[in-house]
Design an enzyme around this catalytic site. Structure first.
Site, PDB file in Angstrom:
ATOM      1  CG  ASP A  98       8.758  -6.007  -0.487  1.00  0.00           C
ATOM      2  OD1 ASP A  98       7.682  -6.191   0.110  1.00  0.00           O
ATOM      3  OD2 ASP A  98       9.676  -5.268  -0.056  1.00  0.00           O
ATOM      4  CG  ASP A 194      11.798  -4.800   4.078  1.00  0.00           C
ATOM      5  OD1 ASP A 194      10.620  -4.745   4.412  1.00  0.00           O
ATOM      6  OD2 ASP A 194      12.694  -5.306   4.771  1.00  0.00           O
ATOM      7  CD  GLU A 249       8.674  -1.099   6.041  1.00  0.00           C
ATOM      8  OE1 GLU A 249       9.681  -1.751   5.748  1.00  0.00           O
ATOM      9  OE2 GLU A 249       7.831  -1.489   6.861  1.00  0.00           O
ATOM     10  CG  HIS A 322       3.087  -7.339   4.847  1.00  0.00           C
ATOM     11  ND1 HIS A 322       3.328  -6.099   4.273  1.00  0.00           N
ATOM     12  CD2 HIS A 322       4.284  -7.774   5.271  1.00  0.00           C
ATOM     13  CE1 HIS A 322       4.610  -5.823   4.343  1.00  0.00           C
ATOM     14  NE2 HIS A 322       5.215  -6.824   4.959  1.00  0.00           N
ATOM     15  CG  ASP A 323       4.880  -5.429   8.255  1.00  0.00           C
ATOM     16  OD1 ASP A 323       5.646  -4.649   7.669  1.00  0.00           O
ATOM     17  OD2 ASP A 323       5.027  -6.673   8.238  1.00  0.00           O
TER      18      ASP A 323
HETATM   19  O1  TEU Z   1       8.780  -4.131   8.195  1.00  0.00           O
HETATM   20  C1  TEU Z   1       9.625  -3.428   9.070  1.00  0.00           C
HETATM   21  C2  TEU Z   1       8.863  -2.512   9.957  1.00  0.00           C
HETATM   22  O2  TEU Z   1       9.166  -1.330  10.011  1.00  0.00           O
HETATM   23  C3  TEU Z   1       7.744  -2.959  10.834  1.00  0.00           C
HETATM   24  O3  TEU Z   1       6.555  -2.902  10.079  1.00  0.00           O
HETATM   25  C4  TEU Z   1       7.989  -4.323  11.450  1.00  0.00           C
HETATM   26  O4  TEU Z   1       7.863  -5.322  10.496  1.00  0.00           O
HETATM   27  C5  TEU Z   1       7.027  -4.668  12.530  1.00  0.00           C
HETATM   28  O5  TEU Z   1       5.792  -4.994  11.950  1.00  0.00           O
HETATM   29  C6  TEU Z   1       6.842  -3.587  13.549  1.00  0.00           C
HETATM   30  O6  TEU Z   1       6.387  -4.281  14.715  1.00  0.00           O
HETATM   31  C7  TEU Z   1       9.441  -4.679   7.052  1.00  0.00           C
HETATM   32  C8  TEU Z   1       8.499  -5.697   6.426  1.00  0.00           C
HETATM   33  O7  TEU Z   1       7.306  -5.023   6.002  1.00  0.00           O
HETATM   34  C9  TEU Z   1       8.210  -6.739   7.460  1.00  0.00           C
HETATM   35  O8  TEU Z   1       7.232  -7.667   7.000  1.00  0.00           O
HETATM   36  C10 TEU Z   1       9.512  -7.474   7.774  1.00  0.00           C
HETATM   37  O9  TEU Z   1       9.299  -8.379   8.842  1.00  0.00           O
HETATM   38  C11 TEU Z   1      10.618  -6.496   8.194  1.00  0.00           C
HETATM   39  O10 TEU Z   1      10.668  -5.320   7.400  1.00  0.00           O
HETATM   40  C12 TEU Z   1      11.976  -7.159   8.052  1.00  0.00           C
HETATM   41  O11 TEU Z   1      12.223  -7.379   6.687  1.00  0.00           O
END
Ligand code: TEU
Ligand code: CA
Length: 540
Positions: A98, A194, A249, A322-323
């Site tokens: 990541d 990310d 992402e 995970h989000d």
């Molecule tokens: O996620 C960023 C994102 O676009 C969203 O998924 C955000 O985390 C949130 O869930 C929307 O409400 C990435 C990572 O996957 C996330 O775990 C981190 O918190 C974020 O970036 C910051 O690094």
């Protein structure tokens, strides 16, 4: 359509903190993942996406990196990492890391220096202003935080402990390329990048006409000036020298922008995780501003994103990570039809076009959790939002808890439920976050039917690689329960509802049933009666 190994592969996402704890401290770790390599081999996946394992103060559970070259002591040592990588490779599985380079931790040495003075050599590694504009953070509140040393404000699109890097500074870009080469030279097989769509910022931070998060992401944060030059430089400086894969992402990447990132002739990224599907029930203020979506919206999003890629691009397709909430809770029926809907969603993921990414626990049909108190939740996103919105009595704590049950990221972060022993076989110690209380009913042992169905679908996909590249045609788009599509000579009919559907006329003249969530055998001539959450794959 160019054939590529990463298009034919099936990916599996490990969120290391919750996957498997080996030393009883209640936190998942690298040796724990090593213990479960057989599980991954049996499942048949080809690539592991390993969530951040770098040294971090864990303000955002590792997405706030303090040292890109050091393994977080909670996860183990560099030797543990090397052994895991070697073992995965030996067992025929690739590993991607990541890459979190839109921001660092505020405890990273670069930021510790940068904040000291306006003329510090690291000052321009970040974004500073004396007149903050109206940008807001994903996690609530202003996206600018004042520092006492100089009185200036720094930008943080996420928590204030995650200052955004200044990608217009060539020194920053060079530092990132060195980090990438360090891990690629160790043999990793690529990166999940990310929020890569957010790294390019405007010269001047003007006020936005709206402070709705979704508006800000699409109109100000994503696809900024220089983004494609940066990614093309990254390819020239690093990626072109390795046979690796990259998936970005892509918050804010719209269908219109997609090919600018992933078209094969652009030499930028191989594929993206588009977030339109995941953000579909987000209101203007984000995920806790919940707005229901229709089944037709769901189907249209899948169709339109496939069309957006045409023959030049490629999606990494997923239904949770995970989000976001667990897919069987969000898109299936995790109470009355947990097993059936988990299998059906697996069929969608593994027969649609794109590289499927399976999130840990999906293979045993893990569900959302409903803790009775906000204190049981760990996620900074919840606690920041609560601080921002509860005191204003915008919503009561009880109402907020109900929305958290539906939308929170911790739904996907409770420990993987391996069996019905103490703490679901995740740890001998006190888990960092409570195990879902349903672990005695929901675990790998009780959900073998789901696991075996994933296995069969993955091996089916490997033996029918023409399916991987086949074009897509969706039928009956307006049907309120059925998702029916053709990929080449393969027809998938999914009843994504609790309803029994009688005499559905599919129009397929002949064929054989290759896969069925309900062990159906004979070809259903002319029409088909579908059980709730029944999926069927027919070869014409
Ligand atoms: O996620 C960023 C994102 O676009 C969203 O998924 C955000 O985390 C949130 O869930 C929307 O409400 C990435 C990572 O996957 C996330 O775990 C981190 O918190 C974020 O970036 C910051 O690094
Ligand atoms: Ca541990």
């Amino acid at each position: 359509m160019q054939k590529k190994w990463w298009k034919e592969a099936v990916m599996y996402q490990v969120y290391p903190r919750s996957f498997k704890d080996s030393n009883g401290d209640g936190i998942g770790d690298l040796p724990g993942i090593l213990e479960k390599v057989d599980h991954l081999v049996e499942l048949g996946i080809d690539i592991v996406w390993l969530g951040p394992i770098y040294d971090s103060p864990n303000d955002d559970n590792g997405y706030d990196i303090r040292d890109y070259y050091k393994i977080h002591s909670e996860f183990g040592t560099m030797e543990d990492f090397d052994l895991l990588l070697k073992t995965l490779h030996f067992r025929g599985i690739k590993l991607i890391m990541d890459l979190v380079v839109n921001h660092t931790s505020d405890e990273h040495e670069w930021f510790m220096e940068a904040r000291k003075s306006k003329d510090n050599p690291y000052r321009d590694y970040y974004h500073w202003t004396d007149e903050p504009n109206n940008y807001i953070s994903y996690f609530g509140g202003s996206a600018w935080e004042q520092t006492e040393e100089t009185g200036s404000y720094y930008l943080h699109l996420f928590t204030k402990k995650q200052p955004d890097l200044n990608w217009s500074n060539p020194k920053v870009r060079k530092e990132v390329y060195e980090i990438m080469k360090f891990w690629l030279d160790k043999g990793v097989d690529g990166f999940r990048m990310d929020v890569i769509s957010l790294i390019a910022k405007p010269e001047v931070f003007k006020n936005s006409p709206s402070t709705d998060l979704k508006f800000l992401i699409e109109n100000h944060y994503a696809n900024g000036p220089g983004i494609h030059e940066y990614l093309q430089e990254m390819y020239r400086e690093v990626l072109q020298f390795y046979d690796v894969m990259t998936v970005g992402e892509g918050p804010g990447i719209t269908k219109a922008h997609a090919l600018n990132y992933v078209s094969s002739d652009r030499n930028e990224l191989n594929m993206i995780f588009q977030l339109d599907l995941m953000f579909m029930d987000f209101g203007p203020m984000g995920k806790f501003d919940y707005r229901p979506f229709t089944f037709q919206d769901f189907k249209r999003c899948w169709m339109e994103w496939d069309m957006a890629m045409k023959d030049n691009g490629w999606n990494n397709i997923f239904l949770d990570n995970h989000d976001f909430p667990r897919m069987v809770s969000r898109f299936g029926n995790d109470s009355l039809f947990r097993i059936e809907s988990a299998k059906l969603l697996a069929m969608l993921l593994l027969t649609f076009r794109g590289t499927p990414c399976i999130y840990q626990g999906s293979e045993m049909g893990m569900t959302n959790v409903a803790f009775s108190s906000l204190d049981d939740y760990d996620d900074v996103e919840i606690h920041n939002f609560k601080r921002e919105h509860i005191p204003g009595d915008r919503i009561s704590e009880a109402e907020f808890l109900k929305i958290v049950h539906r939308q929170a990221r911790d739904n996907a972060r409770t420990p993987v439920q391996w069996d019905d022993s103490e703490n679901a076989g995740f740890t001998e110690g006190e888990p960092w976050i409570k195990v879902n209380p349903n672990y005695k009913e929901v675990n790998l042992d009780t959900s073998r039917e789901i696991f075996d169905f994933y296995k069969r679908l993955i091996s089916f996909r490997k033996s029918y690689t023409d399916l991987v590249y086949a074009d897509l045609e969706v039928y009956d788009v307006e049907h309120p329960q059925i998702f029916f599509y053709r990929r080449g000579i393969y027809f998938t009919i999914l009843n994504m509802s609790d309803k029994v559907i009688l005499k559905y006329r599919h129009g397929i003249d002949s064929g054989i049933v290759l896969m069925s969530t309900h062990n159906r055998k004979g070809f259903p001539q002319n029409n088909i009666d579908l059980n709730p959450w029944e999926g069927i794959l027919i070869k014409n």
